[in-house]
Enzyme design. Sequence first.
Site, PDB file in Angstrom:
ATOM      1  N   GLY A 149      14.006   2.039  -0.998  1.00 13.93           N
ATOM      2  CA  GLY A 149      14.148   0.758  -1.690  1.00 13.93           C
ATOM      3  C   GLY A 149      15.019   0.877  -2.923  1.00 13.93           C
ATOM      4  CB  SER A 154      -0.938   0.002   1.213  1.00 13.71           C
ATOM      5  OG  SER A 154      -0.198  -0.081   2.426  1.00 13.71           O
ATOM      6  CG  ASN A 158      11.529   7.109 -11.620  1.00 10.82           C
ATOM      7  OD1 ASN A 158      10.979   8.216 -11.735  1.00 10.82           O
ATOM      8  ND2 ASN A 158      12.018   6.684 -10.468  1.00 10.82           N
ATOM      9  NE  ARG A 179      17.076   8.128  -2.113  1.00 11.55           N
ATOM     10  CZ  ARG A 179      17.632   9.144  -2.756  1.00 11.55           C
ATOM     11  NH1 ARG A 179      18.939   9.166  -2.926  1.00 11.55           N
ATOM     12  NH2 ARG A 179      16.892  10.135  -3.215  1.00 11.55           N
ATOM     13  CB  SER A 194      11.074   9.864  -8.464  1.00 15.72           C
ATOM     14  OG  SER A 194      12.259   9.454  -9.130  1.00 15.72           O
ATOM     15  CB  ALA A 195      15.265   7.456  -5.998  1.00 17.51           C
ATOM     16  CG  ASN A 236       4.834   6.722  -2.714  1.00 20.61           C
ATOM     17  OD1 ASN A 236       3.870   7.098  -2.054  1.00 20.61           O
ATOM     18  ND2 ASN A 236       6.028   7.264  -2.575  1.00 20.61           N
ATOM     19  CB  CYS A 296      11.813   2.272 -13.563  1.00 20.41           C
ATOM     20  SG  CYS A 296      13.366   2.837 -12.803  1.00 20.41           S
TER      21      CYS A 296
END
EC number: 1.2.1.10
Length: 305
Positions: free
Chosen positions: A163, A13, A278, A165, A159-160, A15, A128
């Site tokens: 996980g 649940s 991505n 990273r 946006s990263a 992003n 991605c």
Amino acid sequence: MGDETIKVAILGSGNIGTDLMYKLLDCPASMELVLLAGIDPNSEGLARARALGVAASAQGIDAVLEHPDIQIVFDATSAKAHVRHAKLLRETGRTAIDLTPAARGPYVVPPVNLRQHLDAPNVNLITCGGQATIPLVYAVSRVTPVRYAEIVSTVASRSAGPGTRQNIDEFTFTTAHGLEVIGGAQQGKAIIILNPAEPPILMRNTVYALPEDDFDPAQVRDSIEAMVAEVQQYVPGYRLKNPPVFDMRDTPWGRKSAVTVLLEVEGAGHFLPTYAGNLDIMTASARRVGDVFARHLLSRREVAV
């Protein structure tokens, strides 16, 4: 919706799972989203699901297993969690679409090899960068053999998440492997860059392909443009920045003509910001795979009747 749809669930649940929920509610008539399951009872995703009339649970995989009519499960959790989930879903006869790096099933890129795996119990969406660039390498290799392919994916740092990273090494290895086994390159290499610029940039990709032999640039250009049009059917923000570039390069294999393609991906903005192309290309690809799988299951149901 009854017998005319396939019931599906989303695991995770966060992003990715939440954005996928909006996509499934927004589109295919072949799927009916009946559950969003996570492990954090206070997550925004579960609250949004309830507000939209979708059943929500913080019981994770156990909530999915309690629904015998769920046939397809999208796993947007983690690689470690999916290893456990994959076994349970397989044992209960459900199809898993894996958005994690776990890769318990074959790699799938919708316009390239999805039709080859319609009966697979578990498929993996790679990364991605893989979803964005493998179609273009394949577009070249279906015209002329590719000796080497290299891609550079640049994404907005915002946006990263943690996980991404933590899994940079897995990203590069998995994407490079996908360039070879699906894209058709003899050798592949992948690089990811997290760009901290503000405002955040769109996802940008550079694809470099080195054909083995001489080739017809017009045929390669036409193949690339046809592939871009295919991907745009499910990722509208997928577009070339410029026409493909052909030039001579000195390489480890001698002087050869190379193909360079510049690409960007803008997100649809369902839940994630538009700069997060991505992440959007992963959820859009998952929806595409789910839709094709669901239609396949429905066609088998009709034959059985």
